[in-house]
Design an enzyme around this catalytic site. Structure first.
Site, PDB file in Angstrom:
ATOM      1  N   ASP A   6      83.328  97.444  69.461  1.00 23.22           N
ATOM      2  CA  ASP A   6      82.762  97.706  68.127  1.00 23.22           C
ATOM      3  C   ASP A   6      82.339  96.368  67.546  1.00 23.22           C
ATOM      4  OD1 ASP A   6      82.281  98.313  65.441  1.00 23.22           O
ATOM      5  OD2 ASP A   6      84.421  98.396  64.936  1.00 23.22           O
ATOM      6  N   ASN A   9      78.965  93.128  61.720  1.00 24.16           N
ATOM      7  CA  ASN A   9      78.260  91.900  61.329  1.00 24.16           C
ATOM      8  C   ASN A   9      79.210  90.714  61.187  1.00 24.16           C
ATOM      9  OD1 ASN A   9      75.266  92.291  60.822  1.00 24.16           O
ATOM     10  ND2 ASN A   9      76.173  94.135  59.951  1.00 24.16           N
ATOM     11  N   THR A  12      83.926  91.361  65.890  1.00 23.67           N
ATOM     12  CA  THR A  12      83.747  92.167  67.098  1.00 23.67           C
ATOM     13  C   THR A  12      85.134  92.539  67.601  1.00 23.67           C
ATOM     14  OG1 THR A  12      81.673  91.112  67.683  1.00 23.67           O
ATOM     15  CG2 THR A  12      82.931  92.065  69.497  1.00 23.67           C
ATOM     16  N   ASP A 109      77.677 102.141  63.833  1.00 24.56           N
ATOM     17  CA  ASP A 109      79.075 102.259  63.359  1.00 24.56           C
ATOM     18  C   ASP A 109      79.258 103.511  62.495  1.00 24.56           C
ATOM     19  OD1 ASP A 109      77.419 101.008  61.434  1.00 24.56           O
ATOM     20  OD2 ASP A 109      79.040  99.791  60.614  1.00 24.56           O
ATOM     21  N   THR A 184      90.237  81.601  35.884  1.00 19.25           N
ATOM     22  CA  THR A 184      89.012  81.961  36.618  1.00 19.25           C
ATOM     23  C   THR A 184      89.302  82.848  37.826  1.00 19.25           C
ATOM     24  OG1 THR A 184      88.169  79.814  35.944  1.00 19.25           O
ATOM     25  CG2 THR A 184      86.938  80.954  37.666  1.00 19.25           C
TER      26      THR A 184
END
Ligand SMILES: Nc1ncnc2c1ncn2[C@@H]1O[C@H](COP(=O)(O)OP(=O)(O)OP(=O)(O)O)[C@@H](O)[C@H]1O
Ligand SMILES: CC(C)(CO)[C@@H](O)C(=O)NCCC(=O)O
Ligand SMILES: [K+]
EC number: 2.7.1.33
Length: 259
Positions: A6, A9, A12, A109, A184
């Protein structure tokens, strides 16, 4: 044995299926220039480390990155002497054809997630996958993928804030104790965490309204449990959903005689 690959982006994942269970799961970052030899060096080192005896006879690949498929094909051919089944290619049959606009290349996917969810739960399902993108895949009663939603992934959203705003640091996602941040980091975590809870809930509600029926919601991907902690968003969480889908599609092609 079947080697399921699989390729997302970002990451893997390789997993070895012995016909009943996955023997191991190996993860690396996705990199289009990685050669077949480099895949094998990595793979064989880890398989040996885990003490796994695997005779790979078949390979199935789902890749959202077209450029990596060439090297993975060479890898399968050179080291396992087999022609891999590649999801999304015409020679790979799917249990149900997607019903989408003509010419749409549905992410493999998503096709795999759809097949997995239908196999385990039947139709009228929403699959939410928290990967590089967060995808919502809608599965009809008969098992077909009928469309969905693509939203920016959690880590991508955090990274985008850091990249675009000079004074915003990189922060990791985590569940803030309150909504109003007093520094922040807390402000960013609140925006992404609570924003995401709202995003998931709103999209699922609207999908159900549009379909005018109850639908089961299945979540997959590393971050789903983090969101589920706070609000009941999903009916099930399944971290092996995509891998399971690869075994389903492989079995279907065997049954159909396409491989
Ligand atoms: N508790 C957590 N806090 C932060 N990150 C996490 C946590 N659990 C998992 N992750 C990360 O979540 C991400 C989601 O993993 P997943 O495999 O679903 O998608 P991906 O690999 O990022 O995307 P793609 O499949 O598109 O490559 C991974 O980068 C994983 O390291
Ligand atoms: C949306 C992603 C990036 C999620 O991995 C992938 O499924 C993809 O590249 N899809 C192509 C477009 C589509 O699915 O409609
Ligand atoms: K994924």
């Amino acid at each position: 044995m079947l080697l399921c690959i699989d390729c997302g982006n970002t990451n893997t994942v390789f997993s070895i299926w012995d016909g009943e269970k996955f023997l191991c799961t190996l993860r690396t970052s996705t990199h289009h220039a990685r050669t077949a030899d480099a895949y094998f060096t990595w793979y064989s080192t880890l398989v040996k480390h885990y003490g796994i005896e695997a005779e790979i006879t078949d390979v199935i690949i789902s890749s959202t990155v077209p450029r990596v498929v060439w090297n993975l094909r060479v890898f399968a051919d050179r080291f396992f002497n087999c022609r891999p089944l590649v999801v999304g290619k015409p020679e790979c049959a799917l249990p149900h054809e997607p019903r989408v606009d003509e010419g749409t290349q549905v992410g493999p996917d998503r096709l795999v997630n759809t097949a997995a969810a239908f196999d385990r739960h039947g139709g009228d399902i929403i699959v939410v996958d928290f990967g590089t993108a967060t995808t919502f895949d809608v599965v009809a009663k008969d098992g077909a993928y009928i469309g969905g939603v693509i939203a920016p992934g959690v880590n991508l959203s955090l990274e985008a804030l850091h990249m675009a705003a000079a004074a915003l640091p990189h922060v990791d996602i985590s569940k803030p104790q309150k909504v109003i941040g007093t520094n922040t980091v807390e402000c960013i975590q609140s925006g992404v965490f609570w924003g995401y809870i709202g995003l998931v809930r709103e999209i699922c509600t609207r999908i159900k309204e549009e379909r005018a029926r109850e639908m089961k919601i299945i979540a997959t991907g590393g971050l789903a449990p983090l969101f589920q902690q706070s609000v009941e968003l999903f009916d099930e969480f399944e971290d092996d959903l995509t891998m399971h889908g690869l075994t389903v599609i492989h079995r279907y092609n065997k049954e159909q005689g396409t491989i």
